[in-house]
Write a protein that holds these residues in place. Structure first.
Motif, PDB file in Angstrom:
ATOM      1  N   MET A 105       1.489  13.078  -8.921  1.00  0.00           N
ATOM      2  CA  MET A 105       1.715  12.083  -9.938  1.00  0.00           C
ATOM      3  C   MET A 105       2.972  11.299  -9.574  1.00  0.00           C
ATOM      4  N   ILE A 106       2.857  10.003  -9.515  1.00  0.00           N
ATOM      5  CA  ILE A 106       3.993   9.130  -9.253  1.00  0.00           C
ATOM      6  C   ILE A 106       4.389   8.500 -10.576  1.00  0.00           C
ATOM      7  N   ALA A 107       5.638   8.712 -10.977  1.00  0.00           N
ATOM      8  CA  ALA A 107       6.114   8.205 -12.260  1.00  0.00           C
ATOM      9  C   ALA A 107       7.405   7.420 -12.064  1.00  0.00           C
ATOM     10  N   TYR A 108       7.552   6.349 -12.870  1.00  0.00           N
ATOM     11  CA  TYR A 108       8.792   5.600 -12.841  1.00  0.00           C
ATOM     12  C   TYR A 108       9.086   5.040 -14.219  1.00  0.00           C
ATOM     13  N   GLU A 109      10.373   4.833 -14.469  1.00  0.00           N
ATOM     14  CA  GLU A 109      10.850   4.369 -15.771  1.00  0.00           C
ATOM     15  C   GLU A 109      10.900   2.841 -15.818  1.00  0.00           C
ATOM     16  N   THR A 110      10.524   2.288 -16.963  1.00  0.00           N
ATOM     17  CA  THR A 110      10.674   0.855 -17.235  1.00  0.00           C
ATOM     18  C   THR A 110      11.434   0.704 -18.544  1.00  0.00           C
ATOM     19  N   LYS A 111      11.671  -0.526 -18.958  1.00  0.00           N
ATOM     20  CA  LYS A 111      12.349  -0.769 -20.226  1.00  0.00           C
ATOM     21  C   LYS A 111      11.534  -0.241 -21.400  1.00  0.00           C
ATOM     22  N   VAL A 112      10.229  -0.282 -21.267  1.00  0.00           N
ATOM     23  CA  VAL A 112       9.342   0.096 -22.352  1.00  0.00           C
ATOM     24  C   VAL A 112       9.068   1.600 -22.381  1.00  0.00           C
ATOM     25  N   GLY A 113       9.082   2.248 -21.230  1.00  0.00           N
ATOM     26  CA  GLY A 113       8.798   3.675 -21.163  1.00  0.00           C
ATOM     27  C   GLY A 113       8.485   4.114 -19.746  1.00  0.00           C
ATOM     28  N   THR A 114       7.859   5.268 -19.644  1.00  0.00           N
ATOM     29  CA  THR A 114       7.516   5.844 -18.347  1.00  0.00           C
ATOM     30  C   THR A 114       6.087   5.474 -17.962  1.00  0.00           C
ATOM     31  N   ILE A 115       5.913   5.084 -16.710  1.00  0.00           N
ATOM     32  CA  ILE A 115       4.582   4.781 -16.185  1.00  0.00           C
ATOM     33  C   ILE A 115       4.239   5.851 -15.163  1.00  0.00           C
ATOM     34  N   GLU A 116       3.083   6.480 -15.348  1.00  0.00           N
ATOM     35  CA  GLU A 116       2.623   7.502 -14.419  1.00  0.00           C
ATOM     36  C   GLU A 116       1.333   7.032 -13.753  1.00  0.00           C
ATOM     37  N   VAL A 117       1.294   7.122 -12.438  1.00  0.00           N
ATOM     38  CA  VAL A 117       0.116   6.715 -11.679  1.00  0.00           C
ATOM     39  C   VAL A 117      -0.393   7.944 -10.929  1.00  0.00           C
ATOM     40  N   SER A 118      -1.653   8.286 -11.139  1.00  0.00           N
ATOM     41  CA  SER A 118      -2.207   9.490 -10.516  1.00  0.00           C
ATOM     42  C   SER A 118      -2.563   9.238  -9.054  1.00  0.00           C
ATOM     43  N   PRO A 119      -2.519  10.284  -8.240  1.00  0.00           N
ATOM     44  CA  PRO A 119      -2.920  10.145  -6.835  1.00  0.00           C
ATOM     45  C   PRO A 119      -4.388   9.729  -6.702  1.00  0.00           C
ATOM     46  N   GLU A 120      -5.227  10.134  -7.651  1.00  0.00           N
ATOM     47  CA  GLU A 120      -6.640   9.758  -7.618  1.00  0.00           C
ATOM     48  C   GLU A 120      -6.806   8.248  -7.760  1.00  0.00           C
ATOM     49  N   TYR A 121      -5.983   7.632  -8.633  1.00  0.00           N
ATOM     50  CA  TYR A 121      -6.048   6.185  -8.805  1.00  0.00           C
ATOM     51  C   TYR A 121      -5.677   5.478  -7.502  1.00  0.00           C
ATOM     52  N   PHE A 122      -4.573   5.939  -6.866  1.00  0.00           N
ATOM     53  CA  PHE A 122      -4.158   5.352  -5.598  1.00  0.00           C
ATOM     54  C   PHE A 122      -5.259   5.489  -4.554  1.00  0.00           C
ATOM     55  N   ALA A 123      -5.863   6.678  -4.477  1.00  0.00           N
ATOM     56  CA  ALA A 123      -6.903   6.922  -3.476  1.00  0.00           C
ATOM     57  C   ALA A 123      -8.105   5.998  -3.689  1.00  0.00           C
ATOM     58  N   LYS A 124      -8.514   5.822  -4.936  1.00  0.00           N
ATOM     59  CA  LYS A 124      -9.649   4.934  -5.227  1.00  0.00           C
ATOM     60  C   LYS A 124      -9.291   3.477  -4.930  1.00  0.00           C
ATOM     61  N   LEU A 125      -8.103   3.069  -5.317  1.00  0.00           N
ATOM     62  CA  LEU A 125      -7.647   1.702  -5.070  1.00  0.00           C
ATOM     63  C   LEU A 125      -7.607   1.411  -3.564  1.00  0.00           C
ATOM     64  N   ILE A 126      -7.025   2.319  -2.805  1.00  0.00           N
ATOM     65  CA  ILE A 126      -6.893   2.146  -1.365  1.00  0.00           C
ATOM     66  C   ILE A 126      -8.254   2.230  -0.684  1.00  0.00           C
ATOM     67  N   GLY A 127      -9.084   3.181  -1.102  1.00  0.00           N
ATOM     68  CA  GLY A 127     -10.414   3.327  -0.520  1.00  0.00           C
ATOM     69  C   GLY A 127     -11.272   2.096  -0.714  1.00  0.00           C
ATOM     70  N   ASN A 128     -11.223   1.523  -1.912  1.00  0.00           N
ATOM     71  CA  ASN A 128     -11.990   0.302  -2.180  1.00  0.00           C
ATOM     72  C   ASN A 128     -11.458  -0.880  -1.369  1.00  0.00           C
ATOM     73  N   ALA A 129     -10.134  -0.988  -1.254  1.00  0.00           N
ATOM     74  CA  ALA A 129      -9.548  -2.092  -0.478  1.00  0.00           C
ATOM     75  C   ALA A 129      -9.918  -1.978   1.001  1.00  0.00           C
ATOM     76  N   ALA A 130      -9.840  -0.773   1.544  1.00  0.00           N
ATOM     77  CA  ALA A 130     -10.130  -0.583   2.970  1.00  0.00           C
ATOM     78  C   ALA A 130     -11.613  -0.770   3.268  1.00  0.00           C
ATOM     79  N   SER A 131     -12.478  -0.233   2.427  1.00  0.00           N
ATOM     80  CA  SER A 131     -13.911  -0.315   2.713  1.00  0.00           C
ATOM     81  C   SER A 131     -14.472  -1.718   2.510  1.00  0.00           C
ATOM     82  N   SER A 132     -13.735  -2.578   1.798  1.00  0.00           N
ATOM     83  CA  SER A 132     -14.207  -3.944   1.596  1.00  0.00           C
ATOM     84  C   SER A 132     -13.828  -4.871   2.761  1.00  0.00           C
ATOM     85  N   CYS A 133     -13.055  -4.379   3.709  1.00  0.00           N
ATOM     86  CA  CYS A 133     -12.667  -5.193   4.859  1.00  0.00           C
ATOM     87  C   CYS A 133     -13.850  -5.367   5.808  1.00  0.00           C
TER      88      CYS A 133
END
Length: 115
Positions: free
Chosen positions: A1-29
């Motif tokens: 889990m990758i998390a970072y603080e903003t003015k509004v609160g904490t944002i957490e991004v799951s590794p699964e989201y990154f993997a899907k985002l990257i997989g879709n970007a790479a396979s569309s090339c």
């Protein structure tokens, strides 16, 4: 889990989201015939016949910088160097624009050629 603080609160991004985002970007090339599973993903694919979007993607790092390892299958007759450069640029752009996380290194490994 990758998390970072903003003015509004904490944002957490799951590794699964990154993997899907990257997989879709790479396979569309252009020239990419698919993603090749590696490691534990091979076992998961043997047990389940479902198609996973995170196949061939490994992510390491933290909120400051992530490194990406991609395993791809290319179409026969394509320029592998051009495909790798295209994937690298697209993945870095998509990840940075979508999440704001900087991408350090993108390693593209060709695991097969599809006719």
């Amino acid at each position: 889990m990758i998390a970072y603080e903003t003015k509004v609160g904490t944002i957490e991004v799951s590794p699964e989201y990154f993997a899907k985002l990257i997989g879709n970007a790479a396979s569309s090339c252009f020239g990419v015939a698919g993603m090749a599973p590696h490691g534990k993903q091979k076992l998961r694919n043997l047990v389940s016949k479902k198609e996973y979007t995170d196949n061939g993607v490994k992510i390491t790092g933290n909120i400051d910088k992530i490194d990406i390892d991609l395993h791809i299958i290319v179409a026969y007759g394509m320029n592998i160097n051009a495909i790798a450069k295209s994937i690298t640029h697209k993945v870095k752009y998509v990840v940075t624009e979508t999440t704001g996380v900087k991408v350090g290194k993108v390693t593209v490994r060709v695991d097969g050629i599809k006719e």
